[in-house]
Enzyme design. Sequence first.
Site, short mmCIF file in Angstrom:
data_model
loop_
_atom_site.label_atom_id
_atom_site.label_comp_id
_atom_site.label_asym_id
_atom_site.label_seq_id
_atom_site.Cartn_x
_atom_site.Cartn_y
_atom_site.Cartn_z
NE ARG A 30 15.93 41.99 -19.83
CZ ARG A 30 16.21 43.12 -19.17
NH1 ARG A 30 17.11 43.95 -19.67
NH2 ARG A 30 15.60 43.40 -18.06
NE ARG A 70 12.78 35.79 -17.06
CZ ARG A 70 13.14 36.72 -16.16
NH1 ARG A 70 13.26 36.41 -14.89
NH2 ARG A 70 13.36 37.94 -16.54
NE ARG A 130 22.56 54.67 -14.83
CZ ARG A 130 21.37 55.28 -14.79
NH1 ARG A 130 20.34 54.79 -15.46
NH2 ARG A 130 21.21 56.40 -14.10
CE LYS A 178 9.85 40.22 -13.31
NZ LYS A 178 9.92 41.20 -14.41
NE ARG A 208 16.21 47.28 -14.22
CZ ARG A 208 15.48 46.20 -14.46
NH1 ARG A 208 14.50 45.85 -13.63
NH2 ARG A 208 15.71 45.48 -15.53
P1 ADP Z 1 13.94 41.45 -15.59
O1 ADP Z 1 12.93 41.07 -14.56
O2 ADP Z 1 14.29 42.88 -15.56
O3 ADP Z 1 13.60 40.94 -16.94
P2 ADP Z 1 15.82 39.58 -14.34
O4 ADP Z 1 16.77 40.24 -13.41
O5 ADP Z 1 14.70 38.81 -13.77
O6 ADP Z 1 15.31 40.72 -15.31
O7 ADP Z 1 16.59 38.63 -15.33
C1 ADP Z 1 17.75 39.04 -16.02
C2 ADP Z 1 18.22 37.92 -16.93
O8 ADP Z 1 18.60 36.78 -16.13
C3 ADP Z 1 17.18 37.39 -17.91
O9 ADP Z 1 17.14 38.15 -19.10
C4 ADP Z 1 17.69 35.96 -18.14
O10 ADP Z 1 18.80 35.95 -19.00
C5 ADP Z 1 18.19 35.56 -16.76
N1 ADP Z 1 17.13 34.95 -15.93
C6 ADP Z 1 16.61 35.43 -14.78
N2 ADP Z 1 15.65 34.62 -14.29
C7 ADP Z 1 15.57 33.58 -15.16
C8 ADP Z 1 14.76 32.41 -15.22
N3 ADP Z 1 13.82 32.14 -14.28
N4 ADP Z 1 14.95 31.57 -16.27
C9 ADP Z 1 15.86 31.80 -17.21
N5 ADP Z 1 16.65 32.90 -17.22
C10 ADP Z 1 16.51 33.78 -16.21
P1 ADP Z 2 11.35 44.23 -12.96
O1 ADP Z 2 11.93 43.63 -11.69
O2 ADP Z 2 9.95 43.75 -13.23
O3 ADP Z 2 12.24 44.08 -14.14
P2 ADP Z 2 11.81 46.80 -11.61
O4 ADP Z 2 11.06 46.65 -10.33
O5 ADP Z 2 13.28 46.71 -11.56
O6 ADP Z 2 11.20 45.80 -12.71
O7 ADP Z 2 11.37 48.20 -12.24
C1 ADP Z 2 11.99 48.68 -13.45
C2 ADP Z 2 12.27 50.17 -13.28
O8 ADP Z 2 11.02 50.89 -13.27
C3 ADP Z 2 12.99 50.56 -11.99
O9 ADP Z 2 13.89 51.61 -12.29
C4 ADP Z 2 11.87 51.02 -11.06
O10 ADP Z 2 12.33 52.04 -10.18
C5 ADP Z 2 10.84 51.58 -12.04
N1 ADP Z 2 9.45 51.31 -11.63
C6 ADP Z 2 8.98 50.22 -10.98
N2 ADP Z 2 7.63 50.31 -10.79
C7 ADP Z 2 7.26 51.50 -11.36
C8 ADP Z 2 5.99 52.19 -11.48
N3 ADP Z 2 4.86 51.64 -11.01
N4 ADP Z 2 5.99 53.37 -12.12
C9 ADP Z 2 7.14 53.90 -12.61
N5 ADP Z 2 8.36 53.32 -12.51
C10 ADP Z 2 8.42 52.13 -11.89
#
Ligand code: ADP
Ligand code: ADP
Length: 215
Positions: free
Chosen positions: A172, A88, A160, A13, A127
């Site tokens: 998660r 979410r 990180r 995303k 990541r």
């Molecule tokens: P990812 O897309 O990698 O799961 P995010 O950066 O979107 O991670 O979210 C990291 C953490 O922040 C989540 O595990 C949660 O604890 C919190 N968080 C983010 N967005 C929301 C949301 N819309 N509602 C509730 N908690 C959230």
């Molecule tokens: P989200 O926001 O949904 O949690 P991220 O965009 O941060 O996910 O992506 C998670 C990790 O995977 C990052 O390190 C990113 O560089 C990598 N990544 C994202 N899209 C792809 C893909 N299509 N193939 C391989 N790795 C990817």
Amino acid sequence: MNIILLGPPGAGKGTQAQRLVERHGMRQLSTGDMLRAAVRAKTPVGLQAKAVMERGELVSDAIVSAIIGYELDAMGPDAGVIFDGYPRTAAQAEALDALLAERGRKLDHVVELEVDEDALVERITGRFTCASCGKGYHDKFDRPRMPDNCDKCGNSGFKRRPDDNEETVRTRMAEYRGKTEPILPIYNARGIVSRVDGMGDIDQVTAAIEKIVAP
Ligand code: ADP
Ligand code: ADP
Ligand code: ZN
């Protein structure tokens, strides 16, 4: 244009949202990024959210929806918005409907990134992001051109996330399956969901999203 990027942790995303920002000048609203900024700044919201995020659980609906409302008001009415990581839960989906309606906005697309759960742990544990500009990278799938400098801003120093460990990722994912996936039918019923194969490489996923947002 207002679009939601929906998908489990590590689906891509944030990566795709950054590309939409670059290509179309849209604004990325990532509740995860905003909450992490609040944690760093030790605001009341940050102090409340820190432990919850470290466990991989969801922060309260009221907090995240308030943040989104605030951010929508801070930008011009014409800016296109990508919702990344919000909504979410069903309560957040309802809150978003109200927030958009109050501001004369409507949802155009919900893009669902479909990925194999097995791939997600590898994506998340590899990541990292630029400490200066936030650009995302991956140890294996998306390395910076120079090992110590960001492609986008040139600065050195990457970071990180503390919650990007295998154990927290499991929680998660369970939160995603239990609380986020069930909101898809709401949007399906409106005919605005597009499914994208998130297992392709990053450019392939971008191309598939482009077909939806700029056909
Ligand atoms: P990812 O897309 O990698 O799961 P995010 O950066 O979107 O991670 O979210 C990291 C953490 O922040 C989540 O595990 C949660 O604890 C919190 N968080 C983010 N967005 C929301 C949301 N819309 N509602 C509730 N908690 C959230
Ligand atoms: P989200 O926001 O949904 O949690 P991220 O965009 O941060 O996910 O992506 C998670 C990790 O995977 C990052 O390190 C990113 O560089 C990598 N990544 C994202 N899209 C792809 C893909 N299509 N193939 C391989 N790795 C990817
Ligand atoms: Zn950078």
